[in-house]
Design a protein around this motif. Structure first.
Motif, PDB file in Angstrom:
ATOM      1  N   PRO A 167     130.997  -8.750  14.992  1.00 43.57           N
ATOM      2  CA  PRO A 167     129.656  -9.271  15.315  1.00 43.57           C
ATOM      3  C   PRO A 167     128.706  -8.187  15.826  1.00 43.57           C
ATOM      4  CG  PRO A 167     131.269  -9.951  16.975  1.00 43.57           C
ATOM      5  CD  PRO A 167     132.013  -9.131  15.969  1.00 43.57           C
ATOM      6  N   ILE A 168     127.401  -8.479  15.834  1.00 44.18           N
ATOM      7  CA  ILE A 168     126.439  -7.531  16.404  1.00 44.18           C
ATOM      8  C   ILE A 168     126.602  -7.522  17.922  1.00 44.18           C
ATOM      9  CG2 ILE A 168     124.677  -7.499  14.601  1.00 44.18           C
ATOM     10  CD1 ILE A 168     123.166  -9.680  16.134  1.00 44.18           C
ATOM     11  N   ALA A 169     126.303  -6.376  18.506  1.00 40.55           N
ATOM     12  CA  ALA A 169     126.460  -6.232  19.957  1.00 40.55           C
ATOM     13  C   ALA A 169     125.287  -6.903  20.671  1.00 40.55           C
ATOM     14  CB  ALA A 169     126.516  -4.754  20.317  1.00 40.55           C
ATOM     15  N   VAL A 170     125.597  -7.880  21.496  1.00 41.00           N
ATOM     16  CA  VAL A 170     124.573  -8.534  22.305  1.00 41.00           C
ATOM     17  C   VAL A 170     125.153  -8.764  23.700  1.00 41.00           C
ATOM     18  CG1 VAL A 170     123.389  -9.703  20.386  1.00 41.00           C
ATOM     19  CG2 VAL A 170     125.298 -10.849  21.515  1.00 41.00           C
ATOM     20  N   ASP A 171     124.270  -8.991  24.659  1.00 37.78           N
ATOM     21  CA  ASP A 171     124.759  -9.272  26.007  1.00 37.78           C
ATOM     22  C   ASP A 171     125.238 -10.706  26.138  1.00 37.78           C
ATOM     23  OD1 ASP A 171     124.146  -6.655  27.137  1.00 37.78           O
ATOM     24  OD2 ASP A 171     122.062  -7.229  26.777  1.00 37.78           O
ATOM     25  N   ARG A 172     124.578 -11.615  25.411  1.00 34.24           N
ATOM     26  CA  ARG A 172     124.982 -13.022  25.470  1.00 34.24           C
ATOM     27  C   ARG A 172     124.764 -13.682  24.115  1.00 34.24           C
ATOM     28  NH1 ARG A 172     122.210 -16.662  29.701  1.00 34.24           N
ATOM     29  NH2 ARG A 172     120.543 -15.107  29.810  1.00 34.24           N
ATOM     30  N   ASP A 173     125.641 -14.601  23.798  1.00 29.87           N
ATOM     31  CA  ASP A 173     125.543 -15.373  22.558  1.00 29.87           C
ATOM     32  C   ASP A 173     125.298 -16.816  22.990  1.00 29.87           C
ATOM     33  OD1 ASP A 173     126.228 -16.885  20.240  1.00 29.87           O
ATOM     34  OD2 ASP A 173     127.500 -15.241  19.525  1.00 29.87           O
ATOM     35  N   VAL A 174     124.102 -17.326  22.713  1.00 32.94           N
ATOM     36  CA  VAL A 174     123.665 -18.610  23.268  1.00 32.94           C
ATOM     37  C   VAL A 174     123.293 -19.564  22.121  1.00 32.94           C
ATOM     38  CG1 VAL A 174     121.871 -19.724  24.685  1.00 32.94           C
ATOM     39  CG2 VAL A 174     122.782 -17.488  25.359  1.00 32.94           C
ATOM     40  N   THR A 175     123.749 -20.795  22.213  1.00 30.65           N
ATOM     41  CA  THR A 175     123.393 -21.805  21.211  1.00 30.65           C
ATOM     42  C   THR A 175     122.434 -22.818  21.823  1.00 30.65           C
ATOM     43  OG1 THR A 175     125.632 -21.603  20.298  1.00 30.65           O
ATOM     44  CG2 THR A 175     124.347 -23.515  19.605  1.00 30.65           C
ATOM     45  N   TRP A 176     121.355 -23.113  21.112  1.00 30.25           N
ATOM     46  CA  TRP A 176     120.454 -24.189  21.509  1.00 30.25           C
ATOM     47  C   TRP A 176     120.437 -25.220  20.397  1.00 30.25           C
ATOM     48  CZ3 TRP A 176     115.135 -21.870  23.532  1.00 30.25           C
ATOM     49  CH2 TRP A 176     115.355 -21.248  24.775  1.00 30.25           C
ATOM     50  N   VAL A 177     121.015 -26.382  20.688  1.00 28.68           N
ATOM     51  CA  VAL A 177     120.914 -27.480  19.730  1.00 28.68           C
ATOM     52  C   VAL A 177     119.698 -28.311  20.128  1.00 28.68           C
ATOM     53  CG1 VAL A 177     122.113 -29.338  18.550  1.00 28.68           C
ATOM     54  CG2 VAL A 177     123.438 -27.510  19.611  1.00 28.68           C
ATOM     55  N   LEU A 178     118.701 -28.337  19.250  1.00 27.40           N
ATOM     56  CA  LEU A 178     117.448 -29.047  19.534  1.00 27.40           C
ATOM     57  C   LEU A 178     117.547 -30.475  19.017  1.00 27.40           C
ATOM     58  CD1 LEU A 178     115.033 -26.271  18.195  1.00 27.40           C
ATOM     59  CD2 LEU A 178     115.739 -26.634  20.567  1.00 27.40           C
ATOM     60  N   ASP A 179     117.043 -31.404  19.804  1.00 32.38           N
ATOM     61  CA  ASP A 179     116.999 -32.784  19.342  1.00 32.38           C
ATOM     62  C   ASP A 179     115.728 -33.439  19.867  1.00 32.38           C
ATOM     63  OD1 ASP A 179     117.663 -35.170  18.108  1.00 32.38           O
ATOM     64  OD2 ASP A 179     119.358 -35.629  19.399  1.00 32.38           O
ATOM     65  N   ASP A 180     115.434 -34.577  19.306  1.00 32.13           N
ATOM     66  CA  ASP A 180     114.206 -35.313  19.615  1.00 32.13           C
ATOM     67  C   ASP A 180     114.586 -36.782  19.668  1.00 32.13           C
ATOM     68  OD1 ASP A 180     111.509 -36.168  19.670  1.00 32.13           O
ATOM     69  OD2 ASP A 180     111.483 -36.334  17.483  1.00 32.13           O
ATOM     70  N   TRP A 181     114.270 -37.435  20.767  1.00 29.96           N
ATOM     71  CA  TRP A 181     114.701 -38.812  21.008  1.00 29.96           C
ATOM     72  C   TRP A 181     113.498 -39.718  21.176  1.00 29.96           C
ATOM     73  CZ3 TRP A 181     120.157 -39.361  22.036  1.00 29.96           C
ATOM     74  CH2 TRP A 181     120.835 -38.152  22.199  1.00 29.96           C
ATOM     75  N   ARG A 182     113.670 -40.963  20.826  1.00 33.99           N
ATOM     76  CA  ARG A 182     112.641 -41.958  21.100  1.00 33.99           C
ATOM     77  C   ARG A 182     113.167 -42.826  22.230  1.00 33.99           C
ATOM     78  NH1 ARG A 182     110.304 -45.179  16.067  1.00 33.99           N
ATOM     79  NH2 ARG A 182     109.432 -43.141  15.587  1.00 33.99           N
ATOM     80  N   LEU A 183     112.666 -42.549  23.435  1.00 35.18           N
ATOM     81  CA  LEU A 183     113.190 -43.208  24.632  1.00 35.18           C
ATOM     82  C   LEU A 183     112.158 -44.165  25.222  1.00 35.18           C
ATOM     83  CD1 LEU A 183     114.922 -40.226  26.524  1.00 35.18           C
ATOM     84  CD2 LEU A 183     115.933 -41.802  24.856  1.00 35.18           C
TER      85      LEU A 183
END
Ligand code: C2O
Ligand code: CU
Length: 480
Positions: A167-183
């Motif tokens: 993998p490429i060198a990074v300080d952190r590997d972060v995942t953002w799963v985006l969602d949209d809700w009708r509340l």
């Protein structure tokens, strides 16, 4: 015994039986085949059940949702390129389901499309074991393909990350799963799934956006850090257009496939439902600074998604890192454009389509609308999951699919089982000829995609605005 504890009791028993069954199943494939390389099999368990999750901050109450293993998103499945993955799924919902591995080039029988590639996993205790090799590194995700407009909309989705061998060198590997809700005002999910207004318009656009299942506030970072930020759009219908002036972000993959690192077009990362992008984010701000990330896709409804908050501590390194290296390509077959077969898929319908007139025959419209169908592919509105193939493609041959959006709406068009190059848009060659599995078509836009039909089976191609798919915007390509 009260109702809640009796449910808990049943679930515990079901769980135990399931684990016993899963381990018996786990042995079978190893005994049946002599995989002499005996590559490690990575095992995961997913249980689907109703769960109460905290989407909105206090004082809002928790939200009753449907979840994998009780969390939204479900557990992040993280494996290494080339590994074999086995996922045992247990369905404790009161309705059938399947799991689709969006963007992963699995064998057809593991693709998770009900009635087309497998029988649905039965309600109240049904099980299925998915097992496949992961040929490509990248950012993928999983979600149901059964009544997905409601099942995904209630919280069933998770990240599926395949790490590069190098993998490429990074300080952190972060995942953002985006969602949209009708509340509702009480943070409950509005029950109007499949509302026909949504189906005919832009889909179920909600009122509450979450990152990894929480309404986001601040994202803590350190000056000088480099983060690999994996963005996944798991929303039913919302298209995101993320802008963050004050940061250097380079796009390094799209839909999991490496691209030449480049700044996002127009300074905005645009992700339709189903799409992903990995960014190499260099945090060049000063300790203590704060920058907002805005979602400006719907210009008149722009809002601040999250604030990037720099720690007060010293920068992580004195100088910023050099350009991120390009990731190695995945083992995709290069389409031969000279010998490629050509097919056309035209998408039509929607409320503006009818107002324009002439798109669909008048009598046909009335009939389709009566069945809750508002959209069509090459004149056919599919309502089931096992339609007749729109085309039969010859296995191993190259194809150019000309996609034409004949509507006044955006559509992210997703092809299963393959990745494709986007070779032109509105007749103009694309700059990067990017590999994608989901291509966002703007209103009236045309795009040509090219790929080698090298994965045999029946594969869905559909709009990933889940209400549009439910409303008829899907078709099947058979590779044989
Ligand atoms: Cu992500 Cu056919 O779906
Ligand atoms: Cu659509």
């Amino acid at each position: 015994m009260d109702h809640a504890s009796s449910c808990g009791h049943d679930a515990t028993h079901g769980r135990r039986r399931f684990l016993a069954a899963a381990s018996a199943l786990a042995l079978a494939p190893l005994l049946a085949s002599d995989r002499s390389s005996a590559a490690a099999v990575r095992e995961f368990y997913l249980t689907l059940r109703p769960a109460r999750v905290r989407l909105a901050p206090e004082p809002y109450p928790v939200t009753p949702a449907w979840a994998y293993n009780g969390t939204v998103p479900g557990p992040e499945i993280r494996v290494r390129q080339g590994e074999r993955v086995r996922v045992a799924v247990e369905n404790l919902l009161a309705e059938e389901t399947t799991v689709h591995w969006h963007g992963v080039r699995t064998p057809n029988a593991m693709d998770g499309v009900p009635h087309l590639t497998q029988a649905p996993i039965a309600a109240r205790g049904g099980r299925f074991v998915y097992e496949f090799d992961v040929p490509d590194a990248g950012t993928f995700w999983y979600h149901p393909h059964q009544r997905s407009h409601e099942q995904v909309g209630r919280g069933l989705y998770g990240a599926f990350i395949v790490e590069e061998r190098d993998p490429i060198a990074v300080d952190r590997d972060v995942t953002w799963v985006l969602d949209d809700w009708r509340l509702t005002a009480e943070a409950r999910i509005r029950e109007d799934f499949g509302d026909f207004m949504d189906v005919r318009h832009g889909g179920r656009i909600g009122n509450t956006v979450t990152v990894n299942g929480r309404v986001p506030h601040a994202f803590p970072v350190r000056s000088g850090e480099r983060i690999r930020l994996r963005l996944i759009n798991a929303a039913n219908a919302r298209i995101f257009g993320l802008e963050s002036p004050g940061h250097r972000a380079l796009v390094v993959t799209l839909d999991g496939q490496p691209v030449e690192p480049h700044e996002p077009e127009g300074g905005r990362v645009v992700l339709g439902p189903g799409m992903r992008a990995d960014l190499a984010l260099d945090l060049a701000g000063q300790p203590g600074e704060r920058f907002a990330i805005h979602d400006t896709f719907y210009r008149r409804h722009a809002y601040r998604l999250i604030e990037v908050a720099y720690a007060k501590s010293e920068p992580l390194r004195p100088e910023r890192l050099g350009a991120p290296v390009r990731l190695p390509d995945n083992p995709l077959s290069e389409p031969d454009l000279k010998l490629a077969g050509r097919r056309t898929l035209t998408f039509e319908g929607g409320i503006m389509g009818m107002m324009r007139g002439g798109m669909m025959g008048g009598g046909m419209i009335a009939g389709r609308m009566g069945r809750g169908l508002a959209w069509s592919v090459n004149g056919v509105s599919e309502s089931g999951h096992a339609p007749k193939p729109a085309f039969v493609l010859e296995r191993g041959k190259s194809y150019i699919l000309a996609l034409a959006n004949g509507t006044a709406w955006h559509h992210p068009i997703h092809l299963h089982g393959h990745a494709f190059r986007v070779i032109s848009r509105n007749g103009q060659p694309t700059r990067r000829r990017e590999w994608l599995d989901t291509v966002l078509l703007a209103p009236d836009e045309r795009a040509e995609i090219a790929f080698v039909a090298d994965n045999p089976g029946d594969w869905m191609i559909h709009c990933h605005i889940l209400e549009h798919a439910a409303g008829g915007m899907m078709a099947v390509l058979r590779v044989a």
